[in-house]
Design an enzyme around this catalytic site. Structure first.
Site, mmCIF file in Angstrom:
data_model
loop_
_atom_site.group_PDB
_atom_site.id
_atom_site.type_symbol
_atom_site.label_atom_id
_atom_site.label_comp_id
_atom_site.label_asym_id
_atom_site.label_seq_id
_atom_site.Cartn_x
_atom_site.Cartn_y
_atom_site.Cartn_z
ATOM 1 N N ASP A 172 1.928 -7.120 10.447
ATOM 2 C CA ASP A 172 3.223 -7.826 9.976
ATOM 3 C C ASP A 172 4.231 -6.841 10.046
ATOM 4 O O ASP A 172 4.007 -5.833 10.385
ATOM 5 C CB ASP A 172 2.900 -8.430 8.611
ATOM 6 C CG ASP A 172 2.372 -7.667 7.616
ATOM 7 O OD1 ASP A 172 2.138 -6.345 7.862
ATOM 8 O OD2 ASP A 172 1.611 -8.261 6.518
ATOM 9 N N GLU A 216 1.272 -16.232 2.293
ATOM 10 C CA GLU A 216 1.512 -16.317 0.967
ATOM 11 C C GLU A 216 0.779 -17.577 0.369
ATOM 12 O O GLU A 216 0.542 -18.450 1.318
ATOM 13 C CB GLU A 216 2.991 -16.645 0.580
ATOM 14 C CG GLU A 216 3.866 -15.392 0.818
ATOM 15 C CD GLU A 216 3.931 -14.235 -0.281
ATOM 16 O OE1 GLU A 216 2.753 -14.137 -1.056
ATOM 17 O OE2 GLU A 216 4.922 -13.438 -0.144
#
Ligand code: PGA
Length: 262
Positions: free
Chosen positions: A69, A145
């Protein structure tokens, strides 16, 4: 899944370094490593660097790396960008040149296609051989998430306040932590051939237990590991404390035939 409860973070680092080195040796210059940032993998990275400097590590010539990421919105070259972090903490000391280390591009003019382009780069490299992973206190994997699709691919995501607070230690304050990131999706991560999840410290105990012993659910993104055919979880005593079947995992690991490896 293979869950390996270990005594401490040093043992986690040694075993994780063994896995990475074993792969690099076996693939003789064509290994593709999936790298995670955050605090958890740092002892593993330090162990790899220590062995490299001592001359006992493998050759990293030809090895390619892909990060999970990247923050969006940091000035180019910011020391907390994941590109700069992984170069500083691992790939530069191992002598892996920058053009063999890839991450999703946070270029603001091309954000809309950044995910697709990263997926294509991963495919073109033949996929990741071993993906190192940490786990968030809320069960996130990379920056996926809770609520992330279990089939998601690389895309732009918004960070929760909990994760921004967790990451504030790398910045001056929570306010300086970017709100947006590009992250490999859970579906992207599942394509790596071997997933190596590292968990250390009591703060990870509840998330780890939910991920490996709880239901498969987007509410705990790391539970997606349950769908992968080759997952190794290396956990220190504190992180493993919440596992109901801890003794069973220990027993299985102790009785494992040596030829099987991890
Ligand atoms: P940490 O982060 O290794 O810094 O605890 C893990 C994660 O957020 O995935």
């Amino acid at each position: 899944m293979e869950i390996v409860p270990l005594a401490d973070a040093e043992q986690v680092a040694r075993l994780a370094a063994d896995v990475v080195e074993g792969l690099v040796r076996a693939r003789r210059g064509s290994a593709v490593l999936g790298l995670a940032t955050g605090s958890t993998p740092l002892p593993t990275y330090r162990e790899l660097i220590r062995r490299h400097r001592a001359g006992s590590g493998p050759s990293y010539d030809g090895v390619r790396c892909f990060t999970l990421d990247e923050y969006v919105g940091l000035p180019a070259g910011h020391p907390e960008s994941y590109r700069a972090t992984i170069a500083r903490e691992l790939t530069d000391p191992l002598g892996i040149p920058a053009d063999r280390v890839h991450g999703p591009s946070p270029d603001p003019d091309q954000l809309a296609t950044a995910g697709e382009r990263y997926e294509e780069a991963l495919r073109a490299a033949g996929g990741v051989d071993v993906q190192i992973l940490g786990i968030g206190t809320d069960g996130h994997l990379a920056f996926n998430e809770p609520g992330s699709s279990l089939a998601s691919l690389t895309r732009l995501k918004t960070l929760t306040e909990e994760t921004r607070r967790d990451n504030a230690r790398f910045f001056g304050s929570v306010a300086e932590v970017p709100r947006h990131v590009l992250t490999q999706g859970l579906g992207t991560i599942l394509r790596a051939r071997h997933l190596l999840l590292l968990a250390t410290g009591a703060a990870k105990a509840a998330a780890l237990a939910a991920a490996v012993e709880g239901p498969l659910s987007a509410s705990c993104p790391a539970s997606v590991l349950q769908l992968h055919p080759h997952v190794t979880v290396l956990a220190d005593g504190s992180a493993a404390a919440g596992l109901a079947r801890r003794d069973h995992y220990r027993e299985v690991y102790a009785a494992k035939p040596a030829w099987q490896g991890l």
